[in-house]
Design an enzyme around this catalytic site. Sequence first.
Site, PDB file in Angstrom:
ATOM      1  N   PHE A 178       0.818  -1.203   0.000  1.00 35.55           N
ATOM      2  CA  PHE A 178       0.000   0.000   0.000  1.00 35.55           C
ATOM      3  C   PHE A 178       0.867   1.276   0.000  1.00 35.55           C
ATOM      4  O   PHE A 178       1.760   1.388  -0.805  1.00 35.55           O
ATOM      5  CB  PHE A 178      -1.013  -0.059   1.146  1.00 35.55           C
ATOM      6  CG  PHE A 178      -1.935  -1.256   1.032  1.00 35.55           C
ATOM      7  CD1 PHE A 178      -3.003  -1.232   0.158  1.00 35.55           C
ATOM      8  CD2 PHE A 178      -1.698  -2.422   1.745  1.00 35.55           C
ATOM      9  CE1 PHE A 178      -3.836  -2.336  -0.004  1.00 35.55           C
ATOM     10  CE2 PHE A 178      -2.528  -3.529   1.608  1.00 35.55           C
ATOM     11  CZ  PHE A 178      -3.599  -3.489   0.728  1.00 35.55           C
ATOM     12  N   SER A 179       0.634   2.204   0.905  1.00 40.96           N
ATOM     13  CA  SER A 179       1.316   3.503   0.825  1.00 40.96           C
ATOM     14  C   SER A 179       2.813   3.448   1.079  1.00 40.96           C
ATOM     15  O   SER A 179       3.506   4.449   0.885  1.00 40.96           O
ATOM     16  CB  SER A 179       0.670   4.497   1.792  1.00 40.96           C
ATOM     17  OG  SER A 179      -0.601   4.886   1.320  1.00 40.96           O
ATOM     18  N   THR A 180       3.317   2.313   1.507  1.00 36.84           N
ATOM     19  CA  THR A 180       4.768   2.161   1.610  1.00 36.84           C
ATOM     20  C   THR A 180       5.423   2.501   0.280  1.00 36.84           C
ATOM     21  O   THR A 180       6.545   3.037   0.242  1.00 36.84           O
ATOM     22  CB  THR A 180       5.124   0.721   2.017  1.00 36.84           C
ATOM     23  OG1 THR A 180       4.400   0.378   3.203  1.00 36.84           O
ATOM     24  CG2 THR A 180       6.609   0.571   2.282  1.00 36.84           C
TER      25      THR A 180
END
Length: 394
Positions: free
Chosen positions: A70-72
Amino acid sequence: MTQNEIPATQMVVDPRFMPVADLFFRMFFSPGQGGGALACYLDGECVLDIWAGWAARDRRWNRDTVALSFSTGKGVASTVVHRLADRGLVKYDSPVAEYWPEFAAAGKDTITVRELMSHRAGLHKARGLVPGRFGLLDSEAVAVALAAAPPDPRRTTGPGYHAVTYGNLVAEIAARASGTSFEELVRTEIAGPLGVDEFWYRVPQDQRHRIARVFPKVNFLPAPWATAGAVLARTPGLRGLAEAGMAEGFDELMRSPRAHDSVMPGWNGVFTARALARMYAAIAGGGMIDDVRLLEKDTVAQLLEVQTRRRDYVLGIRANWRLGYHPAWIALRQQPLRSVGHYGFGGSGAFADPDTGLSVAFVTNRMGNAFTTLSDGRFPRLGAAAVTAARRAA
């Protein structure tokens, strides 16, 4: 022995990081806990590369398992832009429209790359941005819609986390400035120099068997996704969160195999922990890892600077955004104040701490805990243990 020479079943545990490993292994004791991987570098050397648990109910996690994080992936996408800035292809204080002329529409002609990379472009809205339940997979349509969209007026009073749109925005800038597709830029600017393949947004077909199964259902609220999103979008104080991260059908999209067919750098990055840790190790080392100069020292100094300390109108907190990263939020009283990284929905994340020369990365397929899938305390606890070990090793 290099990472490429390590046998597929062999883990790396530096004795100084044994308490970190012990904590990690206690987190995965049954299929219901899922699985994960943790990697750390200290002063450019791999001191931890471990994994445990289940990639699916019938499949154990192994050294080659990769995870949707995800936002990683926003941190990886940002690092691509910094690589281009090193060569003068992108300048932080230039208007975005200098590289992407269509972006000047609707009064956005003065918005700079610096503002955009610190979530001050006012383009956080993913909800209703493009039509259709799978519309967000069309990166070209998303770019066109973002270029035409008016900025939220709240951008002048503080940042607003671009939960979904950030990756599309920086990818378009990078592609326009370089004349190269973003997918190719990730390969040549990050994966190639670091000698690690697993920096994927569009996952190669012959590698998809390695992806861990994400569970449970993505929705972090008791009501159905569509209902919850509609209610939150009309709720003062929570409207920004619904606009930024609760697009129609996004809960299905995040779990669909189709998510691996597109390049959506704000949320669909697939990585190993060791790949992320190696990239952040370069940042922790002033831009160097082994004999590879990933970023110039001046660029690292820029990306470590806090760009805004104002309250984020989407998240409701003072996120202290850097240029594409936030600080490492860990379960420790003495926070690593100069750290940079990015966490992702569900609990994955990675960061660099230049003060100790440490990088830490954690990926998992078990999102959150019994109360919410949004996130949990696993990575903040692991990060705290790793920073404590690095400080003791100094």
